[in-house]
Structures are given as structure tokens and as C-alpha cells.
Design an enzyme around this catalytic site. Structure first.
Site, PDB file in Angstrom:
ATOM      1  N   ASN A 211      11.331   0.524  -4.525  1.00  0.00           N
ATOM      2  CA  ASN A 211      10.048   0.971  -3.986  1.00  0.00           C
ATOM      3  C   ASN A 211       9.047   1.392  -5.055  1.00  0.00           C
ATOM      4  OD1 ASN A 211      10.738   0.826  -1.138  1.00  0.00           O
ATOM      5  ND2 ASN A 211      12.100   2.546  -1.535  1.00  0.00           N
ATOM      6  N   LYS A 212       9.490   1.475  -6.297  1.00  0.00           N
ATOM      7  CA  LYS A 212       8.658   2.091  -7.328  1.00  0.00           C
ATOM      8  C   LYS A 212       7.715   1.088  -8.001  1.00  0.00           C
ATOM      9  CE  LYS A 212      10.845   5.886  -6.399  1.00  0.00           C
ATOM     10  NZ  LYS A 212      11.912   5.418  -5.506  1.00  0.00           N
ATOM     11  N   ASN A 213       6.777   1.629  -8.808  1.00  0.00           N
ATOM     12  CA  ASN A 213       5.734   0.799  -9.404  1.00  0.00           C
ATOM     13  C   ASN A 213       6.285  -0.348 -10.236  1.00  0.00           C
ATOM     14  OD1 ASN A 213       3.965   2.553  -8.221  1.00  0.00           O
ATOM     15  ND2 ASN A 213       3.269   3.508 -10.104  1.00  0.00           N
TER      16      ASN A 213
END
Length: 439
Positions: A211-213
Site C-alpha cells: 500500500n505504500k508509496n
């Protein structure tokens, strides 16, 4: 059909039988995944072809994690960086590196992720809740009020991709001689007034989960400017000891004879993370550009309030947070937006109320609310040195501002691969729904 009838039909909400703005789902919201291509494949295959997936030694070690750490420090100004198996592990390592345990309390925001409070509890320390402000991050004013004789550290979480008033928070910690841990899990590539997140406190922790950048599936990074802390961090992330240049455990230093957690970053993860980091600016630039284009088009919409971002240039852009007049407005607003087609593929969390944002809110974490323990004796709540926290409550109502945002907030994830037509549809739909729901 008359022009008036056509206009009325276009304005009728899809949730009430009108024509939706769009029917195709928005792209998946996983930022780094949308940018995966040959760069990741090439670096991963180097490791596979070398038969050397362990970072410290192997037949033909490729040193992916070493290069990743070096380039990260050069890019973001950290003196030390260490790849770890996850951001969750990184938070626990940070607690241990600072020597936190029974008798200590760590101040944490009410809008966070379950891993933040989990790391405090598993260290044996006690989490104490602090309210948030319009940045959706720690409120320095409430933070000042909550500092007490047992307070040893502050965990500042750069939630939803943008720092809050981190300069004031860091100054408060220095003034009160408190350790500052920055949770940068949702904010890789973010900054505040030109200074990268993770450089304001004693230790910073990043996550590279899907889910992270940027993503390597799992994985994380622990950063610090302190030589002494870094020695402990390195030992703790491994088996409690540092390594020799040959990659073997060195048990000779009494200062680093600790109890490690086996959270080393593998070379395959390091290869993925290295490729992703090299394109992180483009990923965050795409999200930030799309988000602020949407926000600027909607500024001044009656009844629609946006999160305060003190430094828009440092926003990494993955979420647009909004506040509606009431909880009922928030639910109707989100339901109507979804009906207009502002939603992702099945399973996506592209558009939702803050009430549906699960373990990101203190009062949605049953293990915290009910003071659950991993051990039969109720540790750490039952530890004699933690008796100071006997009356601490984590139930809904503990943080007024947080509770208000929880009730009347809405969230839109900003995919990193939005096209112009996607952005225009989001703007059109929010304007349409706002006219009907908020007028």
C-alpha cells in the site's frame, strides 16, 4: 427530451437513479505497483542468477541491500539507513534501540496504524493517546499537555502521506529531552520545508508494503543520525549482535550483546526496493500533482473541508482527506461518490468514510481499547512499574478532535497512474455530489 430534462437527469445523483459520471473503475491505489517494470525484474534476476538471496554472504553476493541503503542516505540526507523486513519490525527495533520498557510511556496520536501502538505495547511501555489537529497528525498543543513524568518518547506518525507540524513537535521533544520516533510508513518521499521526513527525530521508520508509496511487497527502513543508536539498531534487527566484514556474527562488544528479532532485509526485497526508490520521485510527483489539481478545482465548495497540509510541496500525495458537516453527510457523500463511479476494482479502498478506515483509528483497535495482552499475566498493563497508567482509557471519547474526524471524515486514495480523464471525472463527480448532498 428537452434541454431542461436532460440537465435535470445529468444532475440527479446515480444513487437516486441518475446517470453516473463514469462506469469504469479507477485504477488500483497501490502506488509503487503501478510503476513496476523491467528495472525491478532486472535487479531481482541478478540476485536469482547469483544464487545469493541472503544479504550478508553468498556465492556471488550482489549487495542490493547495501546499495539501497547507500543511495537512500545520499538521496534523503540520513547518516545511517538499515533495510529491515517490515515497517512493523522497524518500529519494534526503534523501541528497543531507545531502551523503552516498563515504567515508560510513549505518546502516540489517535490517528495512526495498529503497528504503532503494537510496538509500544510489546516493548513493555505504555502508549498514551494524544489528539490530532486539522493536519490529521499530532497536535503539538495537546502533546505539550500530555507530557508527564513517565514520558520517555513521542511517536509522530506522518499519516496519509503528509507531515503535520513536525518542526514544532521536534522542538517540544528537544525542550523536554524526549526521544522522537518518526513513523514515515505512509510518507516515503515526503518532506517538510525541504527537509526529508525521518530526519527530524532520533529514529525514522519507513514501510515498503504494497500500500505504500514505493513497494517491495514487504520490507522497511530504519534511519538515524546517531552512530550509537545505529549500532544498537543493526544488532537488534539481526540476532542481537553486529556482523564482521565477512558477514559473520561478532559477539565481542558488550555494548551490542542484545536480543535481536531476525528482521533482516533479503537481497530479493532489496533489489525490488532499490528499483522502486529510483523512481519514487516520479511516483510521488504523479500522486501529488493529481491530488492538488483535484483540490484546487474543488476549493471553496460549500460544506467540504480539506485536511490542512502545512507544506503542500512536501506532500507525497497518496490520499485526499476531507471533512463533511456531519457523520450522516459523510456517509451519504461517500455512498453517492461510489455510485457515480468513484471507486476502484473489487476489493479496492479507493473511496470510503473514515469510520470504515479500520485499524487506523485508536478506538477501532480492540486490543488497545480492551488492553489485551500476548501473555497470560496481562503484560504490560499488569506490570507494577506501569501502575501510573491504570486509569488511562483508550475507548472512543478519549480524543475529541480525533473522534470528530473519525465520525465526519472521508478519504479518497490517489492512484499513482491516474490519467487526465480519471482526474476530470473525480472533480466532476465530487462537484455533482456536493451540490446535492451539501447544499
Amino acid at each position: 427530451m428537452s434541454s431542461n430534462s436532460a440537465s435535470t437527469s445529468a444532475e440527479q445523483l446515480a444513487i437516486d437513479g441518475g446517470q453516473p459520471v463514469r462506469t469504469a473503475p479507477l485504477p488500483w491505489e497501490f502506488p509503487g505497483a503501478g510503476w513496476m517494470n523491467e528495472e525491478e525484474r532486472e535487479l531481482v534476476m541478478r540476485v536469482v542468477d547469483a544464487h545469493s538471496p541472503f544479504r550478508f554472504y553468498g556465492p556471488q553476493a550482489q549487495h542490493m541491500v547495501d546499495v539501497f541503503e547507500k543511495e537512500w542516505c545520499e538521496k534523503y540526507g540520513h547518516k545511517h539507513a538499515l533495510g529491515v523486513s517490515s515497517g512493523t519490525a522497524g518500529l519494534s527495533i526503534a523501541m528497543s534501540a531507545l531502551g523503552l520498557g516498563p515504567g515508560d510511556e510513549v505518546l502516540v496520536p489517535g490517528y495512526l496504524w495498529v503497528s504503532c501502538v503494537s510496538a509500544v505495547v510489546r516493548s513493555g511501555a505504555i502508549p498514551r493517546l494524544v489528539d490530532v489537529d486539522k493536519t490529521f497528525c499530532l497536535d503539538p498543543n495537546d502533546l505539550r499537555e500530555k507530557i508527564g513524568p513517565q514520558t520517555r518518547a513521542v511517536l509522530c506518525v506522518h499519516m496519509s502521506g503528509a507531515p503535520g507540524r513536525i518542526d514544532e513537535i521536534a522542538a517540544l521533544c528537544r525542550e523536554n529531552r524526549l526521544a522522537l520516533i518518526e513513523d514515515c510508513a505512509q510518507a516515503s518521499g515526503a518532506s517538510f520545508k525541504g527537509q526529508a521526513v525521518g530526519t527530524f527525530g532520533d529514529i525514522g521508520v519507513f514501510s515498503f508494503q504494497l500500500n505504500k508509496n514505493m513497494t517491495s511487497g514487504e520490507g522497511g527502513m530504519v534511519v538515524t543520525q546517531s552512530d550509537a543508536l545505529f549500532k544498537r539498531i543493526v544488532a537488534l534487527h539481526d540476532l542481537g549482535y553486529p556482523r564482521t566484514p565477512a558477514g559473520r556474527l561478532d559477539t565481542s562488544d558488550p555494548n551490542t550483546q542484545l536480543w535481536g528479532v531476525g528482521a533482516r532485509m533479503p537481497e530479493l526485497t532489496g533489489a525490488m526496493a532499490l528499483a522502486q526508490m529510483r523512481k519514487l520521485e516520479k511516483i510521488t510527483g504523479a500522486m501529488r500533482g493529481a491530488k492538488w489539481r483535484i483540490r484546487e478545482a474543488l476549493e471553496g465548495t460549500p460544506g467540504l473541508e480539506f485536511r490542512h497540509v502545512p507544506d503542500p510541496a512536501g506532500d507525497s500525495g497518496p490520499f485526499m482527506l476531507m471533512l463533511l458537516p456531519t457523520e450522516d453527510h459523510a456517509q451519504r457523500f461517500v455512498d453517492a461518490l461510489k455510485a457515480e463511479g468513484i471507486r476502484g476494482p473489487d476489493g479496492s479502498l479507493a473511496c470510503l468514510t473514515m469510520r470504515d478506515w479500520g485499524l487506523h483509528w485508536y478506538s477501532n483497535i480492540p486490543s488497545l481499547v480492551n488492553k489485551r495482552s500476548n501473555s497470560a499475566d496481562g503484560f504490560p498493563w499488569s506490570h507494577p512499574l506501569n501502575s501510573f497508567a491504570e486509569q488511562y482509557s483508550y475507548e472512543h471519547g478519549a480524543l475529541p478532535e480525533c473522534d470528530a474526524m473519525h465520525a465526519r471524515g472521508a478519504l479518497l486514495t490517489i492512484a499513482s497512474v491516474l490519467k487526465d480523464n480519471d482526474i476530470n471525472d473525480i472533480i466532476t463527480a465530487i462537484k455533482k455530489v456536493s451540490r446535492a448532498v451539501l447544499s
